[in-house]
Design a protein around this motif. Structure first.
Motif, PDB file in Angstrom:
ATOM      1  N   ILE A  31       0.842  -1.197   0.000  1.00  0.00           N
ATOM      2  CA  ILE A  31       0.000   0.000   0.000  1.00  0.00           C
ATOM      3  C   ILE A  31       0.871   1.239   0.000  1.00  0.00           C
ATOM      4  O   ILE A  31       1.800   1.372   0.791  1.00  0.00           O
ATOM      5  N   LEU A  33       0.141   5.349   0.337  1.00  0.00           N
ATOM      6  CA  LEU A  33      -0.901   6.268   0.764  1.00  0.00           C
ATOM      7  C   LEU A  33      -0.362   7.690   0.690  1.00  0.00           C
ATOM      8  O   LEU A  33       0.733   7.964   1.188  1.00  0.00           O
ATOM      9  N   TYR A  54       1.369  10.144  11.439  1.00  0.00           N
ATOM     10  CA  TYR A  54       1.482   9.095  10.422  1.00  0.00           C
ATOM     11  C   TYR A  54       1.786   7.732  11.032  1.00  0.00           C
ATOM     12  O   TYR A  54       1.533   6.707  10.415  1.00  0.00           O
ATOM     13  N   VAL A  57      -1.646   6.456  11.492  1.00  0.00           N
ATOM     14  CA  VAL A  57      -2.196   6.086  10.182  1.00  0.00           C
ATOM     15  C   VAL A  57      -1.652   4.725   9.761  1.00  0.00           C
ATOM     16  O   VAL A  57      -2.395   3.865   9.288  1.00  0.00           O
ATOM     17  N   TYR A  58      -0.360   4.500   9.947  1.00  0.00           N
ATOM     18  CA  TYR A  58       0.241   3.200   9.640  1.00  0.00           C
ATOM     19  C   TYR A  58      -0.423   2.096  10.468  1.00  0.00           C
ATOM     20  O   TYR A  58      -0.761   1.039   9.953  1.00  0.00           O
ATOM     21  N   CYS A  61      -3.843   1.265   9.077  1.00  0.00           N
ATOM     22  CA  CYS A  61      -3.713   0.477   7.845  1.00  0.00           C
ATOM     23  C   CYS A  61      -3.369  -0.972   8.161  1.00  0.00           C
ATOM     24  O   CYS A  61      -3.971  -1.892   7.610  1.00  0.00           O
ATOM     25  N   ARG A  62      -2.427  -1.160   9.039  1.00  0.00           N
ATOM     26  CA  ARG A  62      -2.020  -2.519   9.405  1.00  0.00           C
ATOM     27  C   ARG A  62      -3.176  -3.297  10.025  1.00  0.00           C
ATOM     28  O   ARG A  62      -3.436  -4.455   9.675  1.00  0.00           O
ATOM     29  N   VAL A  65      -5.827  -4.184   7.194  1.00  0.00           N
ATOM     30  CA  VAL A  65      -5.375  -5.165   6.204  1.00  0.00           C
ATOM     31  C   VAL A  65      -5.164  -6.531   6.850  1.00  0.00           C
ATOM     32  O   VAL A  65      -5.521  -7.557   6.263  1.00  0.00           O
ATOM     33  N   ALA A  77      -9.892  -0.453   0.238  1.00  0.00           N
ATOM     34  CA  ALA A  77      -9.471   0.952   0.146  1.00  0.00           C
ATOM     35  C   ALA A  77     -10.483   1.866   0.823  1.00  0.00           C
ATOM     36  O   ALA A  77     -10.101   2.820   1.522  1.00  0.00           O
ATOM     37  N   LEU A  80     -10.053   1.652   4.568  1.00  0.00           N
ATOM     38  CA  LEU A  80      -8.873   2.424   4.969  1.00  0.00           C
ATOM     39  C   LEU A  80      -9.196   3.911   5.022  1.00  0.00           C
ATOM     40  O   LEU A  80      -8.890   4.596   6.003  1.00  0.00           O
ATOM     41  N   ILE A  84      -9.196   6.172   8.460  1.00  0.00           N
ATOM     42  CA  ILE A  84      -8.190   7.245   8.589  1.00  0.00           C
ATOM     43  C   ILE A  84      -8.865   8.588   8.776  1.00  0.00           C
ATOM     44  O   ILE A  84      -8.466   9.374   9.651  1.00  0.00           O
TER      45      ILE A  84
END
Length: 87
Positions: A31, A33, A54, A57-58, A61-62, A65, A77, A80, A84
């Motif tokens: 990914i 972003l 961030y 944000v990471y 995402c982790r 997913v 998507a 996500l 976020i």
């Protein structure tokens, strides 16, 4: 003043897809972003609270997913994006 924060080459292992094999075996998801935001206050104040964290944000995402399961990349998507923006 607008700026961009790029999180590139994030790699997670997840179980997404429409095929039974994708759900059973899983696969790597890569990914990238890009977040565009007003950075003027953060730049002026040099304060993390005035911008996007961030690292968080990471983490979001982790979490999505690696733990959610969806059939379509479009749905992934969208999850996500929603999480976020919510954070």
């Amino acid at each position: 003043m607008n700026g961009r924060i790029h999180l590139k080459n994030m790699v997670f292992y997840g179980y997404h897809g429409n095929l039974a094999e994708e759900n059973a075996l899983g696969q790597r998801f890569m990914i990238d972003l890009v977040m565009t935001l007003d950075i003027s206050e953060a730049a002026r104040a040099d304060n993390l609270q005035a911008t996007v964290d961030y690292i968080e944000v990471y983490r979001i995402c982790r979490q999505i997913v690696e733990h959610d399961r969806v059939k379509l990349l479009e749905t992934l998507a969208n999850h996500l994006l929603d999480r976020i923006l919510e954070a």
